[in-house]
Write a protein that holds these residues in place. Structure first.
Motif, short mmCIF file in Angstrom:
data_model
loop_
_atom_site.label_atom_id
_atom_site.label_comp_id
_atom_site.label_asym_id
_atom_site.label_seq_id
_atom_site.Cartn_x
_atom_site.Cartn_y
_atom_site.Cartn_z
N TRP A 78 11.61 -0.47 -17.90
CA TRP A 78 12.16 0.49 -16.95
C TRP A 78 11.00 1.21 -16.30
CZ3 TRP A 78 15.93 1.93 -14.00
CH2 TRP A 78 16.10 3.25 -13.59
N VAL A 79 10.89 1.16 -14.98
CA VAL A 79 9.84 1.86 -14.25
C VAL A 79 10.28 3.30 -13.99
CG1 VAL A 79 8.51 1.93 -12.10
CG2 VAL A 79 8.99 -0.27 -13.21
N GLY A 80 11.55 3.45 -13.57
CA GLY A 80 12.09 4.79 -13.36
C GLY A 80 12.97 4.87 -12.13
N LEU A 81 13.43 6.06 -11.87
CA LEU A 81 14.20 6.35 -10.66
C LEU A 81 13.18 6.50 -9.54
CD1 LEU A 81 17.06 6.90 -9.57
CD2 LEU A 81 16.64 9.32 -10.02
N VAL A 82 13.23 5.62 -8.56
CA VAL A 82 12.20 5.62 -7.51
C VAL A 82 12.66 6.30 -6.23
CG1 VAL A 82 10.95 3.65 -8.44
CG2 VAL A 82 12.80 3.26 -6.79
N ALA A 83 13.96 6.53 -6.07
CA ALA A 83 14.45 7.24 -4.89
C ALA A 83 15.81 7.83 -5.20
CB ALA A 83 14.57 6.31 -3.69
N ALA A 84 16.03 9.05 -4.75
CA ALA A 84 17.33 9.70 -4.88
C ALA A 84 17.40 10.79 -3.83
CB ALA A 84 17.52 10.29 -6.27
N TYR A 85 18.50 10.82 -3.09
CA TYR A 85 18.67 11.89 -2.11
C TYR A 85 20.14 12.10 -1.81
CZ TYR A 85 19.11 8.17 1.40
OH TYR A 85 19.50 7.06 2.10
N SER A 86 20.42 13.25 -1.24
CA SER A 86 21.75 13.63 -0.80
C SER A 86 21.61 14.17 0.61
CB SER A 86 22.31 14.70 -1.74
OG SER A 86 23.47 15.29 -1.22
N GLU A 87 22.49 13.74 1.50
CA GLU A 87 22.46 14.22 2.88
C GLU A 87 23.88 14.40 3.39
OE1 GLU A 87 20.26 11.14 4.82
OE2 GLU A 87 22.00 9.83 5.02
N VAL A 97 25.27 10.30 -1.11
CA VAL A 97 24.29 10.35 -2.19
C VAL A 97 23.76 8.94 -2.43
CG1 VAL A 97 23.92 11.01 -4.60
CG2 VAL A 97 25.60 12.25 -3.22
N TYR A 98 22.45 8.81 -2.53
CA TYR A 98 21.79 7.52 -2.73
C TYR A 98 20.86 7.61 -3.92
CZ TYR A 98 18.53 3.66 -1.88
OH TYR A 98 17.74 2.55 -2.01
N SER A 99 20.81 6.56 -4.71
CA SER A 99 19.81 6.48 -5.78
C SER A 99 19.38 5.03 -5.94
CB SER A 99 20.35 7.02 -7.10
OG SER A 99 21.39 6.20 -7.56
N ARG A 100 18.10 4.86 -6.32
CA ARG A 100 17.56 3.52 -6.55
C ARG A 100 16.61 3.58 -7.73
NH1 ARG A 100 14.55 2.46 -1.98
NH2 ARG A 100 12.60 2.80 -3.07
N GLY A 101 16.86 2.72 -8.70
CA GLY A 101 15.99 2.63 -9.85
C GLY A 101 15.12 1.39 -9.75
N GLU A 102 14.23 1.23 -10.73
CA GLU A 102 13.39 0.03 -10.74
C GLU A 102 13.13 -0.46 -12.15
OE1 GLU A 102 8.99 -1.52 -9.33
OE2 GLU A 102 9.89 0.19 -8.31
N PHE A 103 13.33 -1.76 -12.32
CA PHE A 103 12.94 -2.47 -13.53
C PHE A 103 11.82 -3.43 -13.14
CE2 PHE A 103 17.33 -1.38 -14.38
CZ PHE A 103 17.33 -1.01 -15.70
N ALA A 104 10.79 -3.56 -13.95
CA ALA A 104 9.76 -4.56 -13.74
C ALA A 104 9.98 -5.65 -14.78
CB ALA A 104 8.38 -3.95 -13.89
N CYS A 105 10.22 -6.87 -14.31
CA CYS A 105 10.49 -8.00 -15.19
C CYS A 105 9.52 -9.13 -14.86
CB CYS A 105 11.92 -8.48 -15.03
SG CYS A 105 13.16 -7.24 -15.42
N VAL A 109 12.78 -14.18 -16.43
CA VAL A 109 13.92 -13.25 -16.47
C VAL A 109 14.11 -12.49 -15.18
CG1 VAL A 109 13.85 -12.97 -18.96
CG2 VAL A 109 12.62 -11.36 -17.51
N GLY A 110 13.25 -12.66 -14.22
CA GLY A 110 13.44 -11.94 -12.97
C GLY A 110 12.15 -11.82 -12.20
N ALA A 111 12.08 -10.83 -11.40
CA ALA A 111 10.90 -10.62 -10.55
C ALA A 111 10.42 -9.19 -10.71
CB ALA A 111 11.26 -10.87 -9.09
N ASP A 112 9.15 -8.96 -10.43
CA ASP A 112 8.65 -7.59 -10.43
C ASP A 112 9.41 -6.79 -9.39
OD1 ASP A 112 6.73 -7.81 -12.41
OD2 ASP A 112 5.22 -8.57 -11.01
N GLY A 113 9.70 -5.55 -9.70
CA GLY A 113 10.32 -4.67 -8.73
C GLY A 113 11.79 -4.92 -8.48
N VAL A 114 12.58 -5.14 -9.51
CA VAL A 114 14.02 -5.29 -9.37
C VAL A 114 14.61 -3.90 -9.17
CG1 VAL A 114 16.13 -6.08 -10.47
CG2 VAL A 114 14.01 -7.35 -10.81
N ASN A 115 15.32 -3.70 -8.05
CA ASN A 115 15.81 -2.37 -7.70
C ASN A 115 17.33 -2.31 -7.60
OD1 ASN A 115 13.05 -2.60 -5.76
ND2 ASN A 115 13.21 -0.87 -7.14
#
Length: 137
Positions: A78-87, A97-105, A109-115
């Motif tokens: 888990w990289v973390g929550l990379v974006a979150a905002y409310s407008e 409300v928007y949020s985007r997290g990131e997993f690095a794999c 099993v996947g690719a770097d920067g899965v959001n």
């Protein structure tokens, strides 16, 4: 690149255009929470997004995003929550409300920067819609 596990997107609002009533109050005063919106790459990771908000006199006074995550495969982290905002919502009454997290794999099993990401709109009467959700590789 191979991706192990079946990619799933389970959301509280598969019918995203349908508003969900969560105990709406008269006059738009109260506090509510969305059902969790869950995204997953089965056997690899899970991501869940939930929004809580309060309104007073039909105006939204606070919005809080809670993101939970679970790493199921050692090739990911888990990289973390990379974006979150409310407008303000386009209709002017609620909040989008928007949020985007990131997993690095790595590896198969996947690719770097899965959001995984979620966009939803909350209203001062306690209703909400899941506008969109998805996974960006």
């Amino acid at each position: 690149m191979l991706r192990a596990g079946a990619l799933t997107a389970v959301t509280a609002g598969l019918l995203a255009a349908v508003p969900f009533v969560t105990g709406a109050a008269q006059g738009g005063t109260g506090c509510w929470s969305t059902a969790p919106v869950e995204l997953a790459n089965e056997g690899v990771w899970k991501y869940s997004d939930q929004v809580s908000w309060c309104a007073q006199d039909s105006k939204i006074t606070s919005v809080e995003v809670t993101v939970t995550h679970q790493v199921l495969n050692r090739a990911c982290r888990w990289v973390g929550l990379v974006a979150a905002y409310s407008e303000p919502a386009k209709d002017g009454t609620g909040r989008t409300v928007y949020s985007r997290g990131e997993f690095a794999c790595q590896g198969t099993v996947g690719a770097d920067g899965v959001n995984p990401w979620v966009t939803l709109t909350v209203e001062p009467d306690g209703t909400y819609t899941v506008d969109r959700s998805g996974i960006r590789w």
